[in-house]
Design a protein around this motif. Structure first.
Motif, PDB file in Angstrom:
ATOM      1  N   SER A 198      41.036  86.820  69.661  1.00 37.15           N
ATOM      2  CA  SER A 198      41.943  86.895  68.508  1.00 37.15           C
ATOM      3  C   SER A 198      43.370  86.572  68.901  1.00 37.15           C
ATOM      4  N   TYR A 199      43.823  87.114  70.052  1.00 36.85           N
ATOM      5  CA  TYR A 199      45.179  86.835  70.527  1.00 36.85           C
ATOM      6  C   TYR A 199      45.336  85.360  70.891  1.00 36.85           C
ATOM      7  N   ALA A 200      44.291  84.787  71.493  1.00 36.95           N
ATOM      8  CA  ALA A 200      44.346  83.388  71.922  1.00 36.95           C
ATOM      9  C   ALA A 200      44.494  82.450  70.739  1.00 36.95           C
ATOM     10  N   ILE A 201      43.849  82.780  69.630  1.00 38.64           N
ATOM     11  CA  ILE A 201      43.931  81.948  68.431  1.00 38.64           C
ATOM     12  C   ILE A 201      45.303  82.057  67.799  1.00 38.64           C
ATOM     13  N   HIS A 225      37.390  72.744  55.061  1.00 38.39           N
ATOM     14  CA  HIS A 225      38.680  72.994  54.419  1.00 38.39           C
ATOM     15  C   HIS A 225      39.673  73.618  55.409  1.00 38.39           C
ATOM     16  N   HIS A 226      39.731  73.019  56.587  1.00 36.52           N
ATOM     17  CA  HIS A 226      40.672  73.422  57.645  1.00 36.52           C
ATOM     18  C   HIS A 226      40.402  74.835  58.159  1.00 36.52           C
ATOM     19  N   THR A 227      39.189  75.323  57.978  1.00 38.20           N
ATOM     20  CA  THR A 227      38.838  76.667  58.427  1.00 38.20           C
ATOM     21  C   THR A 227      37.539  76.617  59.225  1.00 38.20           C
ATOM     22  N   ALA A 228      37.477  77.383  60.301  1.00 36.56           N
ATOM     23  CA  ALA A 228      36.275  77.455  61.122  1.00 36.56           C
ATOM     24  C   ALA A 228      35.972  78.904  61.467  1.00 36.56           C
ATOM     25  N   VAL A 229      34.698  79.221  61.594  1.00 31.65           N
ATOM     26  CA  VAL A 229      34.271  80.569  61.955  1.00 31.65           C
ATOM     27  C   VAL A 229      33.888  80.574  63.431  1.00 31.65           C
ATOM     28  N   ILE A 230      34.421  81.539  64.176  1.00 26.40           N
ATOM     29  CA  ILE A 230      34.129  81.663  65.593  1.00 26.40           C
ATOM     30  C   ILE A 230      33.345  82.952  65.828  1.00 26.40           C
ATOM     31  N   TYR A 231      32.222  82.833  66.487  1.00 28.08           N
ATOM     32  CA  TYR A 231      31.390  83.994  66.801  1.00 28.08           C
ATOM     33  C   TYR A 231      31.583  84.372  68.265  1.00 28.08           C
ATOM     34  N   ASP A 247      33.758  69.067  67.292  1.00 28.29           N
ATOM     35  CA  ASP A 247      32.784  68.155  66.706  1.00 28.29           C
ATOM     36  C   ASP A 247      32.971  68.070  65.193  1.00 28.29           C
ATOM     37  N   GLY A 248      32.566  66.951  64.642  1.00 31.30           N
ATOM     38  CA  GLY A 248      32.653  66.780  63.197  1.00 31.30           C
ATOM     39  C   GLY A 248      31.844  67.843  62.473  1.00 31.30           C
TER      40      GLY A 248
END
Length: 206
Positions: A203-206, A186-192, A180-181
């Motif tokens: 972590s391995y999947a990313i 800045h080309h970075t996303a946080v995943i919880y 989603d928008g």
């Protein structure tokens, strides 16, 4: 008795002499590198790139199997063939280091491949000359490259091609907008990850 002993010795010597000659012929006839000591010093994967055979330098050159064990094909027989190099290997041949590329043909029906001394190759400038005139020509170019590995030719296409055929690139390289928008900053996303047991797997999947 002595005569019999001398005759037996002569027969044995003749047999040994025949054996030595036979073995020598087998070794010498196998390949030009058969008598040489060949060791792999280093080997690593290359970003796939296109090459042509250098006609002047490779008149008597050959492509070889691993560690130069046997000849695969004569380079002079493929003056107009395009090859893709995917590996670089440094060999020690009788103590002297030589660099070889693993190449495979890309534009002939009966494919050929082998290890070639790097000086026998000339990097192709096809990336500068290529012209994409339709969706079909772009798809053909992508199919000629390794799966999900865009070559330097594809990466060097004009921005206008990327904009015009965005849907093709999205499909072939899975680069569509799947979030989603506002998800990325800045080309970075946080995943919880709420489950601590899944943190390492994510972590391995990313």
């Amino acid at each position: 008795m002595n005569l019999h002993k001398k005759s037996l010795q002569a027969i044995l010597l003749a047999s040994l002499g025949f054996s030595v000659i036979t073995i020598h012929q087998v070794i010498a006839g196998n390949d030009s590198f058969a008598k040489q000591r060949v060791k792999v010093v280093s080997k690593h994967k290359l970003t796939p790139a296109s090459y042509k055979i250098n006609r002047q330098k490779a008149k008597k050159g050959y492509a070889y199997s691993a560690k130069l064990a046997t000849k695969k094909f004569k380079l002079a027989n493929y003056p107009k063939t395009s090859f893709r190099a995917t590996y670089k290997e440094t060999l020690s041949v009788n103590g002297k280091k030589r660099v070889y590329y693993y190449i495979k043909s890309t534009n002939i029906k009966k494919s050929v491949a082998g290890w070639v001394w790097h000086s026998y190759l000339t990097k192709s400038s096809s990336a500068k000359r290529i012209s994409i005139t339709s969706k079909k020509s772009l798809e053909s170019l992508i199919k000629s490259a390794p799966d999900l590995q865009p070559t330097s030719t594809i990466r060097s296409l004009p921005n206008s091609i990327y904009d015009k055929y965005r849907s093709v690139f999205n499909k072939e390289y899975n680069v569509g907008n799947f979030s989603d928008g506002g998800t990325f900053d800045h080309h970075t996303a946080v995943i919880y990850v709420t489950d601590s047991d899944l943190v390492q797997a994510v972590s391995y999947a990313i």
